[in-house]
Design a protein around this motif. Structure first.
Motif, PDB file in Angstrom:
ATOM      1  N   UNK A  18       0.761  -1.388  -0.038  1.00  0.00           N
ATOM      2  CA  UNK A  18      -0.241  -0.096  -0.269  1.00  0.00           C
ATOM      3  C   UNK A  18       0.916   1.160   0.210  1.00  0.00           C
ATOM      4  N   UNK A  19       0.422   2.260  -0.725  1.00  0.00           N
ATOM      5  CA  UNK A  19       1.071   3.563  -0.635  1.00  0.00           C
ATOM      6  C   UNK A  19       0.618   4.312   0.834  1.00  0.00           C
ATOM      7  N   UNK A  20      -0.778   4.364   0.902  1.00  0.00           N
ATOM      8  CA  UNK A  20      -1.295   4.763   2.296  1.00  0.00           C
ATOM      9  C   UNK A  20      -2.158   3.586   2.841  1.00  0.00           C
ATOM     10  N   UNK A  21      -2.125   3.585   4.074  1.00  0.00           N
ATOM     11  CA  UNK A  21      -3.171   2.539   4.635  1.00  0.00           C
ATOM     12  C   UNK A  21      -4.412   2.668   4.400  1.00  0.00           C
ATOM     13  N   UNK A  22      -5.184   3.551   4.179  1.00  0.00           N
ATOM     14  CA  UNK A  22      -6.481   4.034   3.798  1.00  0.00           C
ATOM     15  C   UNK A  22      -6.929   3.522   2.443  1.00  0.00           C
ATOM     16  N   UNK A  23      -5.906   3.313   1.538  1.00  0.00           N
ATOM     17  CA  UNK A  23      -6.154   3.085  -0.027  1.00  0.00           C
ATOM     18  C   UNK A  23      -6.102   1.664  -0.376  1.00  0.00           C
ATOM     19  N   UNK A  24      -6.348   1.292  -1.658  1.00  0.00           N
ATOM     20  CA  UNK A  24      -6.540   0.070  -1.906  1.00  0.00           C
ATOM     21  C   UNK A  24      -5.156  -0.199  -2.352  1.00  0.00           C
ATOM     22  N   UNK A  25      -4.763  -1.693  -2.363  1.00  0.00           N
ATOM     23  CA  UNK A  25      -3.161  -1.889  -2.690  1.00  0.00           C
ATOM     24  C   UNK A  25      -2.686  -1.383  -3.940  1.00  0.00           C
ATOM     25  N   UNK A  26      -1.442  -1.011  -3.988  1.00  0.00           N
ATOM     26  CA  UNK A  26      -0.642  -0.840  -5.405  1.00  0.00           C
ATOM     27  C   UNK A  26      -0.328  -2.082  -5.988  1.00  0.00           C
ATOM     28  N   UNK A  27       0.128  -2.966  -5.418  1.00  0.00           N
ATOM     29  CA  UNK A  27       0.656  -4.405  -5.979  1.00  0.00           C
ATOM     30  C   UNK A  27       0.356  -5.464  -4.974  1.00  0.00           C
ATOM     31  N   UNK A  28       0.099  -6.679  -5.687  1.00  0.00           N
ATOM     32  CA  UNK A  28       0.027  -7.746  -4.925  1.00  0.00           C
ATOM     33  C   UNK A  28       0.908  -8.914  -5.335  1.00  0.00           C
ATOM     34  N   UNK A  29       1.462  -9.343  -4.375  1.00  0.00           N
ATOM     35  CA  UNK A  29       2.712 -10.613  -4.625  1.00  0.00           C
ATOM     36  C   UNK A  29       2.212 -11.779  -4.423  1.00  0.00           C
ATOM     37  N   UNK A  30       1.589 -12.633  -5.161  1.00  0.00           N
ATOM     38  CA  UNK A  30       0.882 -13.971  -4.826  1.00  0.00           C
ATOM     39  C   UNK A  30       1.822 -15.079  -5.189  1.00  0.00           C
ATOM     40  N   UNK A  31       1.562 -16.147  -4.489  1.00  0.00           N
ATOM     41  CA  UNK A  31       2.296 -17.268  -4.526  1.00  0.00           C
ATOM     42  C   UNK A  31       1.093 -18.441  -4.464  1.00  0.00           C
ATOM     43  N   UNK A  32       1.047 -19.015  -5.874  1.00  0.00           N
ATOM     44  CA  UNK A  32      -0.010 -19.820  -5.870  1.00  0.00           C
ATOM     45  C   UNK A  32       0.713 -21.294  -6.575  1.00  0.00           C
ATOM     46  N   UNK A  33       0.830 -22.224  -5.621  1.00  0.00           N
ATOM     47  CA  UNK A  33       1.432 -23.635  -5.815  1.00  0.00           C
ATOM     48  C   UNK A  33       0.764 -24.188  -7.154  1.00  0.00           C
ATOM     49  N   UNK A  34      -0.425 -23.917  -7.347  1.00  0.00           N
ATOM     50  CA  UNK A  34      -0.984 -24.815  -8.466  1.00  0.00           C
ATOM     51  C   UNK A  34      -0.509 -24.442  -9.809  1.00  0.00           C
ATOM     52  N   UNK A  35       0.257 -23.227 -10.137  1.00  0.00           N
ATOM     53  CA  UNK A  35       0.663 -22.788 -11.128  1.00  0.00           C
ATOM     54  C   UNK A  35       2.021 -23.073 -11.256  1.00  0.00           C
ATOM     55  N   UNK A  36       2.600 -23.707 -10.280  1.00  0.00           N
ATOM     56  CA  UNK A  36       4.069 -23.744 -10.166  1.00  0.00           C
ATOM     57  C   UNK A  36       4.754 -24.650 -11.357  1.00  0.00           C
ATOM     58  N   UNK A  37       4.134 -25.745 -11.795  1.00  0.00           N
ATOM     59  CA  UNK A  37       4.810 -26.164 -13.133  1.00  0.00           C
ATOM     60  C   UNK A  37       4.363 -25.751 -14.258  1.00  0.00           C
ATOM     61  N   UNK A  39      -0.684  -5.769 -10.759  1.00  0.00           N
ATOM     62  CA  UNK A  39      -1.103  -4.292 -10.198  1.00  0.00           C
ATOM     63  C   UNK A  39      -2.498  -4.343  -9.688  1.00  0.00           C
ATOM     64  N   UNK A  40      -2.642  -4.068  -8.486  1.00  0.00           N
ATOM     65  CA  UNK A  40      -3.873  -4.300  -8.043  1.00  0.00           C
ATOM     66  C   UNK A  40      -5.172  -3.582  -8.655  1.00  0.00           C
ATOM     67  N   UNK A  41      -4.933  -2.274  -8.957  1.00  0.00           N
ATOM     68  CA  UNK A  41      -5.774  -1.373  -9.301  1.00  0.00           C
ATOM     69  C   UNK A  41      -6.558  -1.830 -10.895  1.00  0.00           C
ATOM     70  N   UNK A  42      -5.657  -2.507 -11.551  1.00  0.00           N
ATOM     71  CA  UNK A  42      -6.376  -2.870 -12.916  1.00  0.00           C
ATOM     72  C   UNK A  42      -6.488  -4.449 -12.941  1.00  0.00           C
ATOM     73  N   UNK A  43      -5.626  -5.283 -12.032  1.00  0.00           N
ATOM     74  CA  UNK A  43      -5.605  -6.750 -12.136  1.00  0.00           C
ATOM     75  C   UNK A  43      -4.902  -7.357 -13.178  1.00  0.00           C
ATOM     76  N   UNK A  44      -3.914  -6.366 -13.693  1.00  0.00           N
ATOM     77  CA  UNK A  44      -2.915  -6.889 -14.619  1.00  0.00           C
ATOM     78  C   UNK A  44      -1.767  -7.531 -14.061  1.00  0.00           C
ATOM     79  N   UNK A  45      -1.226  -8.713 -14.581  1.00  0.00           N
ATOM     80  CA  UNK A  45      -0.254  -9.650 -14.112  1.00  0.00           C
ATOM     81  C   UNK A  45       1.004  -8.742 -14.587  1.00  0.00           C
ATOM     82  N   UNK A  46       1.714  -8.382 -14.023  1.00  0.00           N
ATOM     83  CA  UNK A  46       3.055  -7.508 -14.554  1.00  0.00           C
ATOM     84  C   UNK A  46       4.272  -8.551 -14.800  1.00  0.00           C
TER      85      UNK A  46
END
Length: 125
Positions: free
Chosen positions: A70-89, A98-105
């Protein structure tokens, strides 16, 4: 009279049997390990020192682990770092979104390379 019971006591079924307490099933949960958190917090600490990021949240779910920035506590997140073991292979377990647009950077198998998309480019001074 039975020797196990004193005067005024009588045998009962509940005294002889123990009813176990029902235990909820333990559901598996995905989480970041120590090395992954060290890599994430190294980047996070540098960006906090630069004054760009100020808060974070960690969410451990059954299917994936999420580190939100988050840039500020009261806002929505800027980025999400995700770990999904189902997609590991297939695509790689790690993703920066990018949390605002849902774009996988960036998505990949190596967390350090995936987090490189959030690093500032070096510049000559």
């Amino acid at each position: 009279m039975n020797e196990r019971f004193g005067a005024g006591q009588r045998p009962s079924d509940s005294a002889d049997s123990v009813v176990p307490f029902p235990i909820a099933p333990v559901l598996p949960q995905v989480s970041f390990d120590r090395l992954e958190l060290r890599t994430i917090f190294n980047l996070y600490g540098r960006r906090v020192a630069e004054g760009e990021w100020r808060d974070y949240a960690i969410d451990f779910r059954r299917d994936k682990a999420v580190f939100s920035i988050y840039r500020r506590t009261s806002e929505t997140p800027l980025y999400r770092i995700e770990k999904d073991p189902k997609l590991a292979r297939r695509q790689g377990a790690y993703a920066v979104i990018a949390a605002a647009t849902g774009l996988v950077m960036k998505r990949g198998h190596d967390l350090g390379r995936v987090l490189a998309v959030l690093e500032k480019p070096l510049r000559a001074v």
